[in-house]
Design a protein around this motif. Structure first.
Motif, short mmCIF file in Angstrom:
data_model
loop_
_atom_site.label_atom_id
_atom_site.label_comp_id
_atom_site.label_asym_id
_atom_site.label_seq_id
_atom_site.Cartn_x
_atom_site.Cartn_y
_atom_site.Cartn_z
N LEU A 105 0.82 -1.21 0.00
CA LEU A 105 0.00 0.00 0.00
C LEU A 105 0.85 1.26 0.00
CD1 LEU A 105 -2.83 -1.00 2.50
CD2 LEU A 105 -3.03 -0.71 0.02
N CYS A 106 1.84 1.29 0.90
CA CYS A 106 2.67 2.49 1.03
C CYS A 106 3.50 2.74 -0.22
CB CYS A 106 3.58 2.39 2.25
SG CYS A 106 2.70 2.51 3.82
N THR A 107 4.12 1.70 -0.77
CA THR A 107 5.02 1.88 -1.92
C THR A 107 4.27 1.73 -3.24
OG1 THR A 107 6.90 1.10 -0.63
CG2 THR A 107 7.11 1.02 -3.02
N VAL A 109 0.97 1.66 -3.96
CA VAL A 109 -0.22 2.47 -4.18
C VAL A 109 0.06 3.96 -3.95
CG1 VAL A 109 -2.61 2.90 -3.44
CG2 VAL A 109 -1.76 0.55 -3.63
N TRP A 110 0.71 4.27 -2.83
CA TRP A 110 0.90 5.68 -2.46
C TRP A 110 2.26 6.24 -2.87
CZ3 TRP A 110 -1.15 3.54 2.64
CH2 TRP A 110 -2.54 3.42 2.57
N GLY A 111 3.13 5.40 -3.43
CA GLY A 111 4.39 5.86 -3.99
C GLY A 111 5.49 6.23 -3.00
N MET A 112 5.40 5.72 -1.76
CA MET A 112 6.45 5.99 -0.77
C MET A 112 7.71 5.20 -1.10
SD MET A 112 4.75 5.84 2.97
CE MET A 112 3.32 6.80 3.39
N SER A 117 8.42 2.75 3.83
CA SER A 117 7.30 1.81 3.97
C SER A 117 7.64 0.71 4.96
CB SER A 117 6.96 1.19 2.62
OG SER A 117 6.57 2.16 1.69
#
Length: 143
Positions: A105-107, A109-112, A117
């Motif tokens: 999700l963090c990397t 989907v949200w590009g972190m 992450s």
């Protein structure tokens, strides 16, 4: 003050904060075993990286279990050691799934950044593992 400091390190306890403090050390030790075994198996012994990762995970899990049962939590809800280890491992596998989901999700989907992450995931999964093991598997000293 010295006596309070000593209670952090010695003797059984049902105090959640003391158990959390101890569990942080246990988790750190298990991580060192897991990471070190992965490095030794994959990079030094040239065992396939997926097999190395699985074996290293099991080594870290075993260290976590042994230290948790003798130093962090002292009263199990399950009398059979193998069944207790299986539940302990199952909670760890759920934590591993949470780790993957949070990193995705963090990397993904949200590009972190993946390392950020991983830090977020580690914090969340640490608390999942501690509280799930404490309240599902182990009894408090007051029961």
């Amino acid at each position: 003050m010295r006596e309070k400091w000593a209670r952090l390190w010695r003797g059984g306890t049902s105090n959640v904060l003391v158990q959390l403090f101890r569990y942080a050390f246990v988790g750190g030790g298990a991580f060192v075993v897991d990471y070190g075994a992965l490095w030794l198996l994959a990079d030094v012994a040239h065992v396939h990286y997926l097999l190395s990762a699985a074996l290293a995970f099991l080594m870290g899990l075993t260290v976590n279990y042994l230290l948790s049962t003798c130093w962090v939590f002292d009263k199990s809800r399950i009398s059979n050691v193998w069944a207790e280890f299986a539940v302990f491992a199952l909670i760890g596998v759920v934590g591993l799934g949470l780790n993957e989901l949070i990193i995705y999700l963090c990397t993904g989907v949200w590009g972190m950044w993946v390392m950020l992450s991983k830090i977020i995931s580690t914090g969340i999964v640490f608390f999942w593992n501690f509280f799930a093991r404490k309240y599902i598997l182990f009894r408090s000293g007051k029961e």
